[in-house]
Design a protein around this motif. Structure first.
Motif, PDB file in Angstrom:
ATOM      1  N   TRP A 271     -15.404 -11.899 -44.074  1.00 20.75           N
ATOM      2  CA  TRP A 271     -14.519 -11.781 -42.928  1.00 20.75           C
ATOM      3  C   TRP A 271     -15.085 -12.668 -41.832  1.00 20.75           C
ATOM      4  O   TRP A 271     -16.231 -13.124 -41.936  1.00 20.75           O
ATOM      5  CB  TRP A 271     -14.391 -10.317 -42.469  1.00 20.75           C
TER       6      TRP A 271
ATOM      7  N   ARG B 274     -17.896  -8.102 -46.394  1.00 19.09           N
ATOM      8  CA  ARG B 274     -17.197  -6.845 -46.658  1.00 19.09           C
ATOM      9  C   ARG B 274     -17.183  -6.656 -48.170  1.00 19.09           C
ATOM     10  O   ARG B 274     -17.091  -7.631 -48.911  1.00 19.09           O
ATOM     11  CB  ARG B 274     -15.737  -6.910 -46.159  1.00 19.09           C
TER      12      ARG B 274
ATOM     13  N   PRO C 238     -13.672  -8.840 -36.138  1.00 15.69           N
ATOM     14  CA  PRO C 238     -13.738  -9.571 -37.404  1.00 15.69           C
ATOM     15  C   PRO C 238     -12.423  -9.438 -38.155  1.00 15.69           C
ATOM     16  O   PRO C 238     -11.759  -8.395 -38.053  1.00 15.69           O
ATOM     17  CB  PRO C 238     -14.868  -8.869 -38.170  1.00 15.69           C
ATOM     18  N   MET C 239     -12.032 -10.492 -38.870  1.00 16.13           N
ATOM     19  CA  MET C 239     -10.738 -10.482 -39.566  1.00 16.13           C
ATOM     20  C   MET C 239     -10.816 -11.338 -40.827  1.00 16.13           C
ATOM     21  O   MET C 239     -11.690 -12.191 -40.948  1.00 16.13           O
ATOM     22  CB  MET C 239      -9.646 -11.023 -38.628  1.00 16.13           C
ATOM     23  N   PRO C 240      -9.893 -11.099 -41.760  1.00 14.58           N
ATOM     24  CA  PRO C 240      -9.853 -11.970 -42.940  1.00 14.58           C
ATOM     25  C   PRO C 240      -9.363 -13.360 -42.554  1.00 14.58           C
ATOM     26  O   PRO C 240      -8.680 -13.519 -41.534  1.00 14.58           O
ATOM     27  CB  PRO C 240      -8.858 -11.263 -43.866  1.00 14.58           C
TER      28      PRO C 240
ATOM     29  N   GLN D 278     -15.490 -13.548 -37.580  1.00 12.08           N
ATOM     30  CA  GLN D 278     -15.323 -13.155 -36.174  1.00 12.08           C
ATOM     31  C   GLN D 278     -15.535 -14.388 -35.295  1.00 12.08           C
ATOM     32  O   GLN D 278     -16.603 -15.000 -35.314  1.00 12.08           O
ATOM     33  CB  GLN D 278     -16.292 -12.047 -35.768  1.00 12.08           C
TER      34      GLN D 278
END
Ligand code: C2E
Ligand code: CA
Ligand code: CA
Ligand code: CA
Length: 277
Positions: free
Chosen positions: A42, A62, A262-264, A44
């Protein structure tokens, strides 16, 4: 009613379901997860304080578990380290992150990557060479890659870590001292470490605008870093007041929930678009 629905939807998006606490994990589970590629990166964002530009992304691991859902790193990083498997996970995550970043580059975005490295990998023979080889194989410019290593980790075995750090730094890779302020490095040790960036731990950043003592600590850390010609990242910026403070203090880069969670990879494009609307 429609407005309420939209507000609810937004609320659920911002408050994604928490990552699950997994059942007990053994070494076999970890090996299987590595073989099946269940550890995923992931991202950020870190942005510049000057203009808020998207500068780079920290890669955060993750575990996408087929039964237990998304598992947070606090549950598996330590276990991978104990099992001697963390190096393999790092290389998998780094490779995937580079490939996902490249797809975003193709859509016009430009940003660097920062990957967390377990300090215990640094003294290993061939570590620096393996990273350099991975970057070469993936045709990823070393100057676009930063390795984040915790202050306490580097200082635990500084003498045997220096070689790898120096070789990577000479190849153009950025070296960031992570969680800075929690590891008790002396100034002398810091000066010997071939790093390019200090990443100030969020315990010194979060709430600093409301606490004069924290502010003073932060101010002197930034000053020292700049005298050592290091760039500074503030992590854990959660509100506008702390953002304003780190900006005033001359911190170059900011990372924290105030900017983005945080993100995909597939969410980054949309995040950038919304930001510049
Ligand atoms: P870290 O390297 O200090 O990474 C930052 C952590 O702080 C992330 O948690 C991030 O989600 C969280 N964070 C970011 N902004 C804020 C904020 O404004 N407020 C608060 N309260 N938290 C914020 P995450 O993703 O759960 O990772 C936890 C730790 O796990 C990382 O801390 C790092 O030490 C470790 N980790 C994650 N991925 C990897 C990896 O690939 N390799 C290694 N060796 N360690 C990793
Ligand atoms: Ca980090
Ligand atoms: Ca950190
Ligand atoms: Ca931390």
């Amino acid at each position: 009613l429609e407005g309420l629905e939209r507000a609810l939807e937004r609320f659920h998006m911002l408050n994604r379901p928490p990552m699950s606490a997994p059942p007990p994990i053994d070494e076999g589970d970890l090996r299987r997860a590595l073989e099946r590629g269940e550890f995923v990166p992931w991202f950020q964002p870190k942005v510049t304080t000057r203009s808020g530009l998207f500068q780079s992304a920290e890669v955060l691991a993750r575990w996408q578990h087929p039964e237990h859902g998304m598992i947070a790193p606090v549950y598996f990083i330590g276990l991978l380290e104990q099992a001697g498997l963390i190096g393999r996970m790092t290389e998998q995550i780094m490779t995937q992150a580079i490939r996902e970043a490249r797809q975003l580059y193709a859509r016009g975005l430009r940003f660097g990557l920062a990957v967390n490295i377990s300090a215990e990998n640094l003294p290993e023979a061939g570590f620096a060479e393996r990273i350099k080889q991975l970057l070469a194989q993936e045709s990823f410019p070393p100057a676009q890659m930063t390795l984040e290593i915790t202050e306490s980790g580097v200082m635990a075995d500084l003498a045997r870590s220096l070689g790898a750090l120096a070789r990577l730094r000479m190849a153009g890779v950025g070296i960031s001292i992570d969680d800075y302020g929690t590891g008790n490095a002396t100034l002398q040790q810091l000066m010997r470490t071939p790093c390019s960036e200090l990443k100030i731990d969020r315990s010194f950043v979060n709430g600093a605008s409301r606490r004069p003592q924290l502010r003073t600590l932060l101010e002197s850390t930034v000053d020292m870093a700049h005298r050592l010609k290091l760039s500074v990242v503030a992590e854990g910026v959660e509100d506008a007041e702390d953002w304003k403070l780190v900006q005033e203090l001359g911190v170059e880069l900011v990372q924290g929930f105030f900017v983005a969670r945080p993100m995909p990879a597939e969410s980054i494009h949309e995040w950038v678009r919304n930001r510049h609307e």
